[in-house]
Design an enzyme around this catalytic site. Structure first.
Site, PDB file in Angstrom:
ATOM      1  N   GLY A  11       0.818  -1.207   0.000  1.00  0.00           N
ATOM      2  CA  GLY A  11       0.000   0.000   0.000  1.00  0.00           C
ATOM      3  C   GLY A  11       0.850   1.254   0.000  1.00  0.00           C
ATOM      4  O   GLY A  11       1.930   1.280   0.589  1.00  0.00           O
ATOM      5  N   THR A  60       4.664   1.222   6.779  1.00  0.00           N
ATOM      6  CA  THR A  60       3.263   0.840   6.893  1.00  0.00           C
ATOM      7  C   THR A  60       2.548   1.849   7.782  1.00  0.00           C
ATOM      8  O   THR A  60       3.067   2.225   8.837  1.00  0.00           O
ATOM      9  CB  THR A  60       3.069  -0.573   7.480  1.00  0.00           C
ATOM     10  OG1 THR A  60       1.699  -0.764   7.827  1.00  0.00           O
ATOM     11  CG2 THR A  60       3.924  -0.799   8.713  1.00  0.00           C
ATOM     12  N   GLN A 118      -6.603   7.890   4.782  1.00  0.00           N
ATOM     13  CA  GLN A 118      -5.520   7.796   5.764  1.00  0.00           C
ATOM     14  C   GLN A 118      -4.155   7.633   5.106  1.00  0.00           C
ATOM     15  O   GLN A 118      -3.127   7.922   5.712  1.00  0.00           O
ATOM     16  CB  GLN A 118      -5.762   6.595   6.692  1.00  0.00           C
ATOM     17  CG  GLN A 118      -6.997   6.739   7.548  1.00  0.00           C
ATOM     18  CD  GLN A 118      -7.522   5.382   7.990  1.00  0.00           C
ATOM     19  OE1 GLN A 118      -7.183   4.912   9.067  1.00  0.00           O
ATOM     20  NE2 GLN A 118      -8.339   4.740   7.170  1.00  0.00           N
ATOM     21  N   ARG A 152     -24.531   6.357  12.824  1.00  0.00           N
ATOM     22  CA  ARG A 152     -24.009   6.515  11.471  1.00  0.00           C
ATOM     23  C   ARG A 152     -22.526   6.129  11.451  1.00  0.00           C
ATOM     24  O   ARG A 152     -21.840   6.218  12.475  1.00  0.00           O
ATOM     25  CB  ARG A 152     -24.155   7.967  10.982  1.00  0.00           C
ATOM     26  CG  ARG A 152     -25.596   8.405  10.779  1.00  0.00           C
ATOM     27  CD  ARG A 152     -26.196   7.747   9.543  1.00  0.00           C
ATOM     28  NE  ARG A 152     -27.524   8.267   9.258  1.00  0.00           N
ATOM     29  CZ  ARG A 152     -28.653   7.796   9.771  1.00  0.00           C
ATOM     30  NH1 ARG A 152     -28.593   6.786  10.642  1.00  0.00           N
ATOM     31  NH2 ARG A 152     -29.810   8.317   9.454  1.00  0.00           N
ATOM     32  N   HIS A 212      -8.899   4.944   2.374  1.00  0.00           N
ATOM     33  CA  HIS A 212      -7.618   5.350   1.800  1.00  0.00           C
ATOM     34  C   HIS A 212      -7.277   6.820   2.037  1.00  0.00           C
ATOM     35  O   HIS A 212      -6.163   7.249   1.718  1.00  0.00           O
ATOM     36  CB  HIS A 212      -7.596   5.038   0.302  1.00  0.00           C
ATOM     37  CG  HIS A 212      -7.520   3.569   0.022  1.00  0.00           C
ATOM     38  ND1 HIS A 212      -8.624   2.758   0.056  1.00  0.00           N
ATOM     39  CD2 HIS A 212      -6.467   2.764  -0.257  1.00  0.00           C
ATOM     40  CE1 HIS A 212      -8.263   1.507  -0.210  1.00  0.00           C
ATOM     41  NE2 HIS A 212      -6.949   1.485  -0.400  1.00  0.00           N
ATOM     42  N   ASP A 248       0.053   1.078   9.411  1.00  0.00           N
ATOM     43  CA  ASP A 248      -0.488   0.287  10.520  1.00  0.00           C
ATOM     44  C   ASP A 248       0.483   0.158  11.694  1.00  0.00           C
ATOM     45  O   ASP A 248       0.082  -0.284  12.768  1.00  0.00           O
ATOM     46  CB  ASP A 248      -0.857  -1.115  10.042  1.00  0.00           C
ATOM     47  CG  ASP A 248      -2.048  -1.121   9.096  1.00  0.00           C
ATOM     48  OD1 ASP A 248      -2.897  -0.213   9.213  1.00  0.00           O
ATOM     49  OD2 ASP A 248      -2.120  -2.011   8.228  1.00  0.00           O
ATOM     50  N   GLU A 299     -10.667  -1.848  11.167  1.00  0.00           N
ATOM     51  CA  GLU A 299     -11.377  -2.658  10.182  1.00  0.00           C
ATOM     52  C   GLU A 299     -11.340  -4.148  10.507  1.00  0.00           C
ATOM     53  O   GLU A 299     -12.223  -4.907  10.104  1.00  0.00           O
ATOM     54  CB  GLU A 299     -10.786  -2.441   8.788  1.00  0.00           C
ATOM     55  CG  GLU A 299      -9.320  -2.839   8.672  1.00  0.00           C
ATOM     56  CD  GLU A 299      -8.702  -2.495   7.340  1.00  0.00           C
ATOM     57  OE1 GLU A 299      -9.442  -2.240   6.376  1.00  0.00           O
ATOM     58  OE2 GLU A 299      -7.451  -2.484   7.254  1.00  0.00           O
ATOM     59  N   GLY A 344      -6.487  -1.082   9.855  1.00  0.00           N
ATOM     60  CA  GLY A 344      -5.888  -1.900  10.897  1.00  0.00           C
ATOM     61  C   GLY A 344      -6.413  -3.312  10.782  1.00  0.00           C
ATOM     62  O   GLY A 344      -7.373  -3.676  11.459  1.00  0.00           O
ATOM     63  N   ARG A 345      -5.794  -4.102   9.906  1.00  0.00           N
ATOM     64  CA  ARG A 345      -6.270  -5.465   9.643  1.00  0.00           C
ATOM     65  C   ARG A 345      -6.076  -6.369  10.858  1.00  0.00           C
ATOM     66  O   ARG A 345      -6.980  -7.053  11.298  1.00  0.00           O
ATOM     67  CB  ARG A 345      -5.527  -6.035   8.436  1.00  0.00           C
ATOM     68  CG  ARG A 345      -5.808  -7.489   8.137  1.00  0.00           C
ATOM     69  CD  ARG A 345      -5.000  -7.967   6.951  1.00  0.00           C
ATOM     70  NE  ARG A 345      -5.446  -7.344   5.729  1.00  0.00           N
ATOM     71  CZ  ARG A 345      -6.450  -7.819   4.971  1.00  0.00           C
ATOM     72  NH1 ARG A 345      -7.077  -8.907   5.343  1.00  0.00           N
ATOM     73  NH2 ARG A 345      -6.805  -7.189   3.872  1.00  0.00           N
TER      74      ARG A 345
END
Length: 341
Positions: free
Chosen positions: A10, A125, A273, A265, A271, A127, A221, A170-171
């Site tokens: 990414g 990264t 970020q 909501r 993306h 992350d 996420e 944040g996988r």
């Protein structure tokens, strides 16, 4: 010596600053020439190149993204991928390779080093989940973007008496959610390392409304409820075996509305970020990584990666950096829980 440079995975704020640091020191200090490989590992795999000299890196410090392009190409999934890379490096006269990337890009670099390729790694990264380094560049920018979004959402949440969920990247690691959530005054932070209780989340929401304030919930996420799995956008896997995550924010909003009767909501930052101008800290860190990567090439420290340890840049083995992900320590998360609800 001719040195190849690539950026994989990414995109990330600060990538161009690393490239700039590499070239700006490598040319005058060591007399090296540089060749950029385009689109991650696809570059050396298919001999896709871009010249890199000092004029080519002027003005890159504040520029987001990467002038070399990126991809999620995995040469180990390609027929004769490693041999193609070795052949192309030899034919192009490239003596060493600086690979800038995250766990997947540097995982490939680690294996190539074991197969005799002269590789130096630079950790990248948003992350912040790479082992061996305190921080990766790109992380600070992502946290600042997320924090600004949370700040802006507080006012609209209170105006409309809604619960607002902010879904951040944040996988497998919740560093962005934890840092941005605490900095932005979130009333709940949900991360992949700690499965959450949806009933507890709803109690935090109701507690906030009883105080006549609207709650903000920040969720990675990859966060998962105690009973359930990751929410997938698609179960198709990329070249490194990753499925595409997304949707936990919408799931939370529906559950909160159903269980509390309060309107909810979701804002998915996605993306946003990754894009735009890197912060001063990321420019500083990326530049230092680039300078030390060239020094490592000059010293022949193959199979090593630049790493931030305190305020010092040190070299650590690529194998250490890629053996496991750096995740949020439960004690840090416990500190944040004091502010929930």
């Amino acid at each position: 010596m001719r040195v190849g440079v690539l950026t994989g995975g990414g995109d990330c704020p600060g990538l161009n600053a690393v490239i700039r640091g590499i070239v700006r020191k490598g040319v005058p200090a060591y007399g090296y020439s540089f060749l950029g490989f385009r689109d991650g590992w696809r570059g050396p795999l298919e001999a896709l190149t871009k010249p890199l000299d000092i004029p080519a890196v002027r003005g890159l410090l504040p520029r987001g993204g990467t002038i070399l392009g990126s991809s999620r190409t995995n040469p180990f999934k390609e027929p004769d991928g490693v041999e193609k890379i070795k052949t192309n490096l030899q034919q192009l006269g490239v003596d060493a390779l600086i690979a800038i990337g995250g766990e997947d890009t540097l995982g490939v670099a680690t294996r190539l080093h074991e197969m005799g390729v002269n590789v130096i790694g630079v950790p990248k990264t948003i992350d912040n989940d790479l082992n061996g380094t305190d921080y990766t560049f790109g992380f600070d920018t992502a946290v600042n973007i997320a924090t600004e979004a949370i700040d802006r959402l507080h006012t609209t949440a209170e105006s409309h008496h809604r619960a607002l969920i902010v879904e951040v990247m944040g996988r497998h690691a919740g560093w962005i959610a934890l840092h941005a959530g605490m900095a932005g005054g979130a009333n709940a932070i949900l991360i992949p390392e700690v499965r959450f209780d949806i009933e507890q989340v709803c109690r935090w929401v109701e507690s906030r409304f009883r105080l006549d304030y609207a709650p903000i919930i920040v969720v990675s996420e990859g966060a998962m409820p105690k009973e359930g799995d990751e929410v997938l956008v698609s179960d198709e896997k990329d070249a490194f075996g990753h499925v595409r995550l997304g949707g936990i924010g919408d799931w939370l909003a529906k559950e909160i509305e159903k269980r509390t009767g309060k309107e909810a909501r979701t804002t998915v930052l996605g993306h946003v970020q990754r894009g735009g101008t890197p912060t001063a800290r990321d420019r500083w860190l990326a530049t230092r990584f680039g300078l030390h990567a060239v020094d490592a090439v000059h010293a022949g420290q193959w199979g090593m990666m630049t790493a931030l340890r305190g305020t010092d840049i040190e070299m650590v083995p690529l194998s250490e950096a890629t053996k496991e992900l750096k995740v949020v320590d439960p004690s840090l998360y416990a500190e944040a829980e004091v502010f929930f609800g």
